[in-house]
Design a protein around this motif. Structure first.
Motif, short mmCIF file in Angstrom:
data_model
loop_
_atom_site.label_atom_id
_atom_site.label_comp_id
_atom_site.label_asym_id
_atom_site.label_seq_id
_atom_site.Cartn_x
_atom_site.Cartn_y
_atom_site.Cartn_z
N GLY A 88 0.83 -1.20 0.00
CA GLY A 88 0.00 0.00 0.00
C GLY A 88 0.87 1.25 0.00
O GLY A 88 1.88 1.32 0.69
N PHE A 89 0.48 2.25 -0.78
CA PHE A 89 1.19 3.52 -0.85
C PHE A 89 0.30 4.58 -0.19
O PHE A 89 -0.78 4.89 -0.68
N TYR A 90 0.77 5.10 0.93
CA TYR A 90 0.02 6.09 1.69
C TYR A 90 0.69 7.45 1.53
O TYR A 90 1.90 7.56 1.54
N GLY A 91 -0.11 8.48 1.42
CA GLY A 91 0.41 9.83 1.33
C GLY A 91 0.15 10.44 -0.02
O GLY A 91 -0.17 9.76 -1.00
N LYS A 92 0.31 11.75 -0.08
CA LYS A 92 0.00 12.49 -1.32
C LYS A 92 1.19 12.60 -2.25
O LYS A 92 1.07 13.14 -3.34
N LYS A 93 2.34 12.07 -1.86
CA LYS A 93 3.52 12.16 -2.72
C LYS A 93 3.49 11.10 -3.84
O LYS A 93 4.23 11.22 -4.80
N PRO A 139 1.65 8.87 -6.95
CA PRO A 139 0.63 9.12 -7.97
C PRO A 139 -0.74 8.60 -7.53
O PRO A 139 -0.83 7.66 -6.73
N PHE A 140 -1.78 9.19 -8.05
CA PHE A 140 -3.15 8.88 -7.63
C PHE A 140 -3.48 7.39 -7.80
O PHE A 140 -4.12 6.79 -6.95
N PHE A 141 -3.05 6.77 -8.92
CA PHE A 141 -3.40 5.37 -9.18
C PHE A 141 -2.71 4.39 -8.24
O PHE A 141 -3.12 3.24 -8.15
#
Length: 67
Positions: A53-58, A60-62
């Motif tokens: 899982g990729f958390y945070g706004k850094k 990409p959206f996808f």
């Protein structure tokens, strides 16, 4: 996926038999037999899967995990 290999060997063997290509037919039958031997003799491991899982706004959206 040796079972899938057996299915493909059978399809190729049917084609070789249709065209009387007995040399390649013999090779396909030997390969099919080798797959059966591997099914019986070798240890079969269960596949393992991991979720990333990729958390945070850094990121990409996808790739981001929606919460």
């Amino acid at each position: 996926c040796w079972e899938n290999g057996i299915i493909l060997c059978r399809e190729l063997a049917d084609q070789y038999e249709t065209f009387y290509d007995y040399r390649n037919l013999s090779k396909m039958r030997m390969m099919e037999a080798a797959f059966y031997d591997k099914i019986m003799d070798q240890q079969r491991l269960e596949p393992e899967f991991f979720r990333v899982g990729f958390y945070g706004k850094k990121f990409p959206f996808f790739l981001r995990v929606s919460t």
